[in-house]
Design an enzyme around this catalytic site. Structure first.
Site, PDB file in Angstrom:
ATOM      1  N   HIS A 113       8.977  -5.747 -10.746  1.00 50.71           N
ATOM      2  CA  HIS A 113       9.100  -5.640  -9.285  1.00 50.71           C
ATOM      3  C   HIS A 113       8.143  -6.603  -8.584  1.00 50.71           C
ATOM      4  O   HIS A 113       8.508  -7.233  -7.595  1.00 50.71           O
ATOM      5  CB  HIS A 113       8.823  -4.202  -8.866  1.00 50.71           C
ATOM      6  CG  HIS A 113       9.286  -3.855  -7.486  1.00 50.71           C
ATOM      7  ND1 HIS A 113      10.563  -4.152  -7.026  1.00 50.71           N
ATOM      8  CD2 HIS A 113       8.647  -3.230  -6.449  1.00 50.71           C
ATOM      9  CE1 HIS A 113      10.689  -3.726  -5.776  1.00 50.71           C
ATOM     10  NE2 HIS A 113       9.545  -3.174  -5.408  1.00 50.71           N
TER      11      HIS A 113
ATOM     12  N   SER B  93      11.390  -5.258  -1.356  1.00 45.59           N
ATOM     13  CA  SER B  93      11.757  -3.917  -1.792  1.00 45.59           C
ATOM     14  C   SER B  93      12.574  -3.197  -0.710  1.00 45.59           C
ATOM     15  O   SER B  93      13.633  -3.688  -0.317  1.00 45.59           O
ATOM     16  CB  SER B  93      10.497  -3.127  -2.162  1.00 45.59           C
ATOM     17  OG  SER B  93      10.806  -1.989  -2.916  1.00 45.59           O
TER      18      SER B  93
END
Length: 266
Positions: A233, A122
Site C-alpha cells: 500500500h 487510498s
C-alpha cells in the site's frame, strides 16, 4: 477578500523552503480545517493531497505533504469535515466532497495561473475521482486508491460495518452507492489521470487500478499507469523514490503538454 479562508494558524514545522499553516475555511456553513504548505518563493504549482482513512487513521501529516513539494510548489491537504477539529460529520464520499471542491476553488482564485494537481491516496482515490472532472485542475493522480465503491464493499470485509453505518447496503441503499459511482461521471474530456499502485497492496487491491484503467480505455480518457508489482500500500523507501519521481515527471509532462497518447503505461 478572504475567499473563504477564515483563520490561519502557524504550525511549528522546521522546513527550509516552506511555512506550514493550519487553515480554516468555510464550507456549507461549517468550519473545515486543512494543512497548508506554503513556499517562500512564488507559487508556480499547486498539489492538493486527499488523505486516506478516517479519523486519526490516515490523517494529513507534514511528511506526506513534503513528499510533493519543491521550492515553488504549494501543497494543501484538507482534513475533511468531522476530522481533526473540523466541524460537521464525515459522510464518506457524501457532502465531505464539498471540502475538496471548495479548497480547490479557493486555491484557484488565489493562484489563477498555477497548475493544480490533485493526488488521492487510498480512500482519497475515490474522493478525487468524484470531484476532479468538474474542477479547474490540470491532472489527477490516484495512488493506491479506491476506484469503485462496490469493489471496496466486496474487498474490505473489515470495513463493511463502517460502510453500512455511513453509506448503507449496496442493494438497500442503492441510490447512495450510485451517487458514489465515480466512473459514471468521467468523460473523455476529463483531466488526464495517472494511476499509481502496488502489486502487493493488501488494503486496496491492484484490481482497483486495473478496473479503472479498463474503464478509462472504454471512455477514452487520457491516462498513464505506474505499477510497482513488488510493493504494498505504501512503497518501501527505495521504491517510494521512484514513485515520487514518476509523479513529479507526470506533473511536468502535463504542464508542458507532453501527455500525448490516450494510453501510456509504465
Amino acid at each position: 477578500m478572504n475567499l473563504g479562508i477564515i483563520n490561519k494558524k502557524r504550525m511549528p514545522v522546521d522546513a527550509k523552503h516552506h511555512i506550514f499553516e493550519e487553515i480554516t475555511y468555510q464550507v456549507d456553513g461549517l468550519k473545515v480545517r486543512g494543512l497548508l504548505m506554503l513556499p517562500n518563493e512564488n507559487v508556480k504549482r499547486i498539489v492538493v493531497y486527499l488523505r486516506g482513512g478516517k479519523g486519526q487513521v490516515g490523517k494529513v501529516r507534514t511528511g506526506r505533504l513534503m513528499q510533493f513539494a519543491d521550492a515553488e510548489t504549494l501543497v494543501f491537504g484538507p482534513y475533511y469535515r468531522g476530522n481533526n477539529g473540523s466541524e460537521g460529520k464525515d459522510e464518506f464520499y457524501g457532502a465531505d466532497l464539498h471540502d475538496v471542491t471548495e479548497a480547490v476553488r479557493i486555491l484557484h482564485q488565489l493562484y489563477p495561473d498555477c497548475a493544480i494537481h490533485m493526488v488521492g491516496f487510498s480512500r482519497g482515490g475515490l474522493q478525487g475521482l468524484l470531484t476532479f472532472q468538474d474542477l479547474p485542475v490540470s491532472s489527477y493522480i490516484i495512488w493506491g486508491g479506491v476506484s469503485d465503491i462496490y469493489l471496496m464493499y466486496e474487498e474490505r470485509i473489515d470495513l463493511r460495518g463502517m460502510l453500512k453505518r455511513m453509506v448503507g447496503h449496496p442493494r438497500k441503499q442503492a441510490d447512495a452507492y450510485h451517487e458514489r459511482d465515480a466512473i459514471a461521471q468521467i468523460t473523455a474530456s476529463s483531466p488526464p489521470i495517472l494511476i499509481v499502485h502496488g502489486g502487493q497492496d493488501q488494503q486496496v487491491g491492484i484490481h482497483n487500478a486495473y478496473y479503472l484503467a479498463d474503464q478509462l480505455d472504454k471512455i477514452g480518457t487520457t491516462y498513464r499507469t505506474f505499477y510497482q508489482m513488488e510493493e504494498g500500500h505504501v512503497p518501501r523507501p527505495f521504491a517510494l523514490t521512484n514513485t515520487l519521481s514518476c509523479v513529479k515527471q507526470w506533473m511536468m509532462d502535463v504542464e508542458t503538454g507532453n501527455i500525448k497518447s490516450h494510453k501510456s503505461s509504465k
